[in-house]
Design a protein around this motif. Structure first.
Motif, PDB file in Angstrom:
ATOM      1  N   LYS A 117      12.800  15.211 -36.463  1.00 13.46           N
ATOM      2  CA  LYS A 117      13.522  16.452 -36.209  1.00 13.46           C
ATOM      3  C   LYS A 117      14.177  16.202 -34.783  1.00 13.46           C
ATOM      4  CE  LYS A 117      10.544  19.570 -38.570  1.00 13.46           C
ATOM      5  NZ  LYS A 117       9.479  20.708 -38.423  1.00 13.46           N
ATOM      6  N   LEU A 118      13.628  15.454 -33.835  1.00 15.57           N
ATOM      7  CA  LEU A 118      14.485  15.426 -32.596  1.00 15.57           C
ATOM      8  C   LEU A 118      15.509  14.360 -32.789  1.00 15.57           C
ATOM      9  CD1 LEU A 118      11.235  15.435 -30.699  1.00 15.57           C
ATOM     10  CD2 LEU A 118      13.160  17.051 -30.365  1.00 15.57           C
ATOM     11  N   ARG A 119      15.340  13.608 -33.722  1.00 17.53           N
ATOM     12  CA  ARG A 119      16.333  12.203 -33.964  1.00 17.53           C
ATOM     13  C   ARG A 119      17.918  12.634 -34.900  1.00 17.53           C
ATOM     14  NH1 ARG A 119      11.141   9.281 -34.014  1.00 17.53           N
ATOM     15  NH2 ARG A 119      11.088   9.321 -36.214  1.00 17.53           N
ATOM     16  N   ARG A 120      17.166  13.579 -35.656  1.00 10.22           N
ATOM     17  CA  ARG A 120      18.162  13.951 -36.810  1.00 10.22           C
ATOM     18  C   ARG A 120      19.483  14.251 -36.136  1.00 10.22           C
ATOM     19  NH1 ARG A 120      15.381  17.382 -39.896  1.00 10.22           N
ATOM     20  NH2 ARG A 120      14.311  15.576 -40.800  1.00 10.22           N
ATOM     21  N   GLY A 121      20.611  13.222 -36.658  1.00  9.39           N
ATOM     22  CA  GLY A 121      21.874  13.488 -36.163  1.00  9.39           C
ATOM     23  C   GLY A 121      22.375  13.252 -34.957  1.00  9.39           C
ATOM     24  N   ARG A 122      21.603  12.561 -34.053  1.00  8.52           N
ATOM     25  CA  ARG A 122      21.578  12.042 -32.971  1.00  8.52           C
ATOM     26  C   ARG A 122      21.684  10.539 -32.912  1.00  8.52           C
ATOM     27  NH1 ARG A 122      22.086  16.155 -28.917  1.00  8.52           N
ATOM     28  NH2 ARG A 122      21.199  18.137 -29.985  1.00  8.52           N
ATOM     29  N   MET A 123      22.190   9.921 -31.748  1.00  8.77           N
ATOM     30  CA  MET A 123      22.395   8.603 -31.716  1.00  8.77           C
ATOM     31  C   MET A 123      21.088   8.121 -30.477  1.00  8.77           C
ATOM     32  SD  MET A 123      25.676   7.259 -32.279  1.00  8.77           S
ATOM     33  CE  MET A 123      25.685   5.866 -31.618  1.00  8.77           C
ATOM     34  N   PRO A 124      20.614   7.005 -30.506  1.00 13.65           N
ATOM     35  CA  PRO A 124      19.669   6.455 -29.629  1.00 13.65           C
ATOM     36  C   PRO A 124      20.229   6.673 -28.144  1.00 13.65           C
ATOM     37  CG  PRO A 124      19.835   5.035 -31.438  1.00 13.65           C
ATOM     38  CD  PRO A 124      20.881   5.965 -31.703  1.00 13.65           C
ATOM     39  N   SER A 125      19.483   6.614 -27.218  1.00 11.76           N
ATOM     40  CA  SER A 125      19.892   6.626 -25.620  1.00 11.76           C
ATOM     41  C   SER A 125      20.808   5.580 -25.753  1.00 11.76           C
ATOM     42  CB  SER A 125      18.655   6.616 -24.856  1.00 11.76           C
ATOM     43  OG  SER A 125      19.049   6.982 -23.574  1.00 11.76           O
ATOM     44  N   ALA A 126      21.630   5.507 -24.728  1.00 13.23           N
ATOM     45  CA  ALA A 126      22.667   4.368 -24.623  1.00 13.23           C
ATOM     46  C   ALA A 126      22.013   3.203 -24.027  1.00 13.23           C
ATOM     47  CB  ALA A 126      23.618   4.799 -23.514  1.00 13.23           C
TER      48      ALA A 126
ATOM     49  N   LEU B  22      11.882   0.235 -42.024  1.00 10.58           N
ATOM     50  CA  LEU B  22      11.233   1.444 -41.829  1.00 10.58           C
ATOM     51  C   LEU B  22      10.899   1.881 -43.053  1.00 10.58           C
ATOM     52  CD1 LEU B  22      13.470   3.056 -39.314  1.00 10.58           C
ATOM     53  CD2 LEU B  22      11.412   1.934 -38.752  1.00 10.58           C
ATOM     54  N   ASP B  23      11.841   2.040 -44.050  1.00  6.74           N
ATOM     55  CA  ASP B  23      11.040   2.414 -45.495  1.00  6.74           C
ATOM     56  C   ASP B  23       9.884   1.491 -45.946  1.00  6.74           C
ATOM     57  OD1 ASP B  23      12.973   4.454 -45.733  1.00  6.74           O
ATOM     58  OD2 ASP B  23      14.248   3.090 -46.831  1.00  6.74           O
ATOM     59  N   ALA B  24       9.879   0.180 -45.719  1.00  3.19           N
ATOM     60  CA  ALA B  24       8.894  -0.729 -46.042  1.00  3.19           C
ATOM     61  C   ALA B  24       7.582  -0.526 -45.321  1.00  3.19           C
ATOM     62  CB  ALA B  24       9.297  -2.106 -46.147  1.00  3.19           C
ATOM     63  N   VAL B  25       7.645  -0.278 -43.997  1.00  4.16           N
ATOM     64  CA  VAL B  25       6.475  -0.164 -43.192  1.00  4.16           C
ATOM     65  C   VAL B  25       6.038   1.122 -43.110  1.00  4.16           C
ATOM     66  CG1 VAL B  25       6.001  -0.411 -40.698  1.00  4.16           C
ATOM     67  CG2 VAL B  25       7.364  -2.015 -41.583  1.00  4.16           C
ATOM     68  N   MET B  26       7.047   2.279 -42.989  1.00  3.65           N
ATOM     69  CA  MET B  26       6.582   3.494 -42.977  1.00  3.65           C
ATOM     70  C   MET B  26       6.385   4.539 -44.165  1.00  3.65           C
ATOM     71  SD  MET B  26       8.065   4.435 -39.426  1.00  3.65           S
ATOM     72  CE  MET B  26       7.060   3.731 -37.991  1.00  3.65           C
ATOM     73  N   GLY B  27       7.045   3.812 -45.347  1.00  4.06           N
ATOM     74  CA  GLY B  27       6.915   4.776 -46.385  1.00  4.06           C
ATOM     75  C   GLY B  27       8.086   5.876 -46.329  1.00  4.06           C
ATOM     76  N   PRO B  28       8.112   6.298 -47.854  1.00  5.57           N
ATOM     77  CA  PRO B  28       9.350   7.211 -48.071  1.00  5.57           C
ATOM     78  C   PRO B  28       9.038   8.643 -47.426  1.00  5.57           C
ATOM     79  CG  PRO B  28       7.554   7.231 -49.847  1.00  5.57           C
ATOM     80  CD  PRO B  28       7.125   5.898 -49.000  1.00  5.57           C
ATOM     81  N   HIS B  29       8.019   9.182 -46.914  1.00  2.03           N
ATOM     82  CA  HIS B  29       8.107  10.347 -46.082  1.00  2.03           C
ATOM     83  C   HIS B  29       8.293  10.364 -44.758  1.00  2.03           C
ATOM     84  CE1 HIS B  29       6.661  11.864 -50.105  1.00  2.03           C
ATOM     85  NE2 HIS B  29       5.697  10.961 -50.026  1.00  2.03           N
ATOM     86  N   ARG B  30       8.600   9.118 -44.107  1.00  2.59           N
ATOM     87  CA  ARG B  30       8.703   8.851 -42.727  1.00  2.59           C
ATOM     88  C   ARG B  30       9.870   9.922 -42.208  1.00  2.59           C
ATOM     89  NH1 ARG B  30      13.560   5.911 -41.071  1.00  2.59           N
ATOM     90  NH2 ARG B  30      14.532   5.268 -42.905  1.00  2.59           N
ATOM     91  N   LYS B  31      10.783  10.233 -42.867  1.00  2.00           N
ATOM     92  CA  LYS B  31      11.821  11.310 -42.511  1.00  2.00           C
ATOM     93  C   LYS B  31      11.234  12.769 -42.403  1.00  2.00           C
ATOM     94  CE  LYS B  31      15.727   8.513 -43.456  1.00  2.00           C
ATOM     95  NZ  LYS B  31      16.967   8.240 -44.084  1.00  2.00           N
ATOM     96  N   ARG B  32      10.013  12.998 -42.882  1.00  2.00           N
ATOM     97  CA  ARG B  32       9.532  14.347 -42.699  1.00  2.00           C
ATOM     98  C   ARG B  32       8.699  14.475 -41.418  1.00  2.00           C
ATOM     99  NH1 ARG B  32       7.397  14.939 -48.745  1.00  2.00           N
ATOM    100  NH2 ARG B  32       9.244  14.578 -49.915  1.00  2.00           N
ATOM    101  N   LYS B  33       8.582  13.621 -40.608  1.00  2.00           N
ATOM    102  CA  LYS B  33       7.913  13.805 -39.354  1.00  2.00           C
ATOM    103  C   LYS B  33       8.425  14.688 -38.344  1.00  2.00           C
ATOM    104  CE  LYS B  33       5.281   9.365 -39.902  1.00  2.00           C
ATOM    105  NZ  LYS B  33       5.091   8.030 -39.424  1.00  2.00           N
ATOM    106  N   SER B  34       7.786  15.198 -37.616  1.00  2.00           N
ATOM    107  CA  SER B  34       8.155  15.860 -36.420  1.00  2.00           C
ATOM    108  C   SER B  34       9.213  15.217 -35.610  1.00  2.00           C
ATOM    109  CB  SER B  34       7.121  16.733 -35.519  1.00  2.00           C
ATOM    110  OG  SER B  34       6.245  17.619 -36.557  1.00  2.00           O
ATOM    111  N   SER B  35       8.947  14.059 -35.232  1.00  2.00           N
ATOM    112  CA  SER B  35       9.640  13.372 -34.258  1.00  2.00           C
ATOM    113  C   SER B  35      11.325  13.126 -34.964  1.00  2.00           C
ATOM    114  CB  SER B  35       8.901  11.868 -33.737  1.00  2.00           C
ATOM    115  OG  SER B  35       8.474  11.330 -34.986  1.00  2.00           O
TER     116      SER B  35
END
Length: 186
Positions: A33-42, A18-31
């Protein structure tokens, strides 16, 4: 290449991809915020594995909720990120991951998938921005890239407002005295 459920030992390689494909700012995206601290759907996190055993693609779906006119709340999924290693772009890995994710979400009984992405790419899987007119992401997003696919007819009908996370929390790791780690159950 095979597509399989993500395994715990995929996570480090996934983050590097993900870092290689999306770059260092990938964790700043609005989406994010919805994933932070969560697990993917089972049952809805997938890895594309090359014949040599290396991770070459990844996609996850996340539990979200929306306000609904009659039911109060309606659940859906947020897809992302979808990423394929640069050395495998154009090889069909992304398409295989998308088809697997959509088919699996439908089999598990989910009603809709929402994402932020390229309309030309995701349109071939049935996603469009026609279903997202009354809903929004938390934070900045490009309305024309805000897409949805209903797995159940009319699932997003009557939905409005800002999408909220709704899923399992990740187990937190707390460092005590900079030496011992204690796992805290959520």
């Amino acid at each position: 290449m095979i597509i399989r459920l993500e395994e715990e030992n995929d996570v480090k390689e996934r983050e590097q991809l993900l870092d290689a494909v999306m770059g260092p700012h990938r964790k700043r995206k609005s989406s994010e915020k919805l994933r932070r601290g969560r697990m993917p759907s089972a049952g809805l996190a997938f890895s594309g594995i090359a014949n040599d055993g290396h991770l070459i693609g990844t996609v996850r779906l996340w539990d979200i909720e929306l306000d609904h006119d009659e039911e109060g709340i309606r659940n859906a999924l947020l897809l992302g990120p979808l990423a394929v290693s640069c050395s495998h772009h154009g090889s069909g890995v992304g398409s295989q991951l998308m088809r697997t994710a959509i088919r699996s979400a439908a089999l598990l009984g989910h009603g809709a998938i929402i994402l932020v992405g390229n309309p030309a790419y995701y349109g071939r899987f049935g996603f469009s921005n026609e279903l997202t007119g009354k809903i929004a992401m938390p934070g900045p997003f490009e309305r024309e890239r805000f897409l949805a696919l209903e797995l159940t007819a009319e699932h997003l009908s009557g939905c409005s407002g800002i999408i909220r996370p709704n899923g399992r929390y990740r187990r937190a790791i707390k460092v005590a005295n900079c030496v011992s780690k204690v796992a805290l159950a959520s």
